[in-house]
Design a protein around this motif. Structure first.
Motif, PDB file in Angstrom:
ATOM      1  N   CYS A   1      -6.329  -2.667   1.553  1.00  0.00           N
ATOM      2  CA  CYS A   1      -5.410  -2.462   2.665  1.00  0.00           C
ATOM      3  C   CYS A   1      -6.187  -2.473   3.981  1.00  0.00           C
ATOM      4  O   CYS A   1      -7.182  -1.771   4.128  1.00  0.00           O
TER       5      CYS A   1
ATOM      6  N   ASN B   1       1.896  -0.171   4.217  1.00  0.00           N
ATOM      7  CA  ASN B   1       1.559  -1.528   4.655  1.00  0.00           C
ATOM      8  C   ASN B   1       2.050  -2.567   3.648  1.00  0.00           C
ATOM      9  O   ASN B   1       1.814  -2.456   2.452  1.00  0.00           O
TER      10      ASN B   1
ATOM     11  N   CYS C   1       0.044   3.974   2.990  1.00  0.00           N
ATOM     12  CA  CYS C   1       0.496   3.907   4.380  1.00  0.00           C
ATOM     13  C   CYS C   1       1.745   3.047   4.544  1.00  0.00           C
ATOM     14  O   CYS C   1       2.281   2.949   5.638  1.00  0.00           O
TER      15      CYS C   1
ATOM     16  N   CYS D   1       0.854  -1.182   0.000  1.00  0.00           N
ATOM     17  CA  CYS D   1       0.000   0.000   0.000  1.00  0.00           C
ATOM     18  C   CYS D   1       0.888   1.229   0.000  1.00  0.00           C
ATOM     19  O   CYS D   1       1.625   1.467   0.954  1.00  0.00           O
TER      20      CYS D   1
ATOM     21  N   TRP E   1      -5.202  -1.358   6.780  1.00  0.00           N
ATOM     22  CA  TRP E   1      -4.962  -0.155   7.561  1.00  0.00           C
ATOM     23  C   TRP E   1      -5.745   1.028   7.008  1.00  0.00           C
ATOM     24  O   TRP E   1      -6.327   1.800   7.752  1.00  0.00           O
ATOM     25  N   CYS E   2      -5.741   1.189   5.688  1.00  0.00           N
ATOM     26  CA  CYS E   2      -6.452   2.310   5.079  1.00  0.00           C
ATOM     27  C   CYS E   2      -7.942   2.007   4.923  1.00  0.00           C
ATOM     28  O   CYS E   2      -8.771   2.915   4.918  1.00  0.00           O
TER      29      CYS E   2
HETATM   30 ZN   LIG Z   1      -2.785   1.406   3.405  1.00  0.00          ZN
END
Ligand SMILES: [Zn+2]
Length: 73
Positions: free
Chosen positions: A57, A16, A14, A11, A59-60
């Protein structure tokens, strides 16, 4: 699984590299072995084709910045 495509994802939003939700569609041919009593044992499963539909992702929460990274052979 043997023959599986080794693809990694990254990603760029971020950074990741390790946590993704990957949605795939697979076509699988399997050998279904039924006992006389009707009990099923799947003895062999061969992936005929596999398609990656979406990579998100974790995280996002989106896949907009995710790119596939093919390792150098
Ligand atoms: Zn991300």
């Amino acid at each position: 699984m043997e023959g599986a495509i080794q693809v990694r994802y990254r990603c760029s939003g971020c950074g990741n590299l390790t946590r993704f939700d990957v949605t795939t569609t697979s076509t699988v041919r399997s050998f279904n072995h039924y006992s006389v009593g009707g009990e099923l044992v799947v003895e062999d499963a061969e992936v005929l084709s596999e398609r990656v539909d979406e990579v998100v992702c974790r995280w996002c929460g989106t896949g907009t910045a995710v790119e596939a990274v093919t390792p150098p052979s």
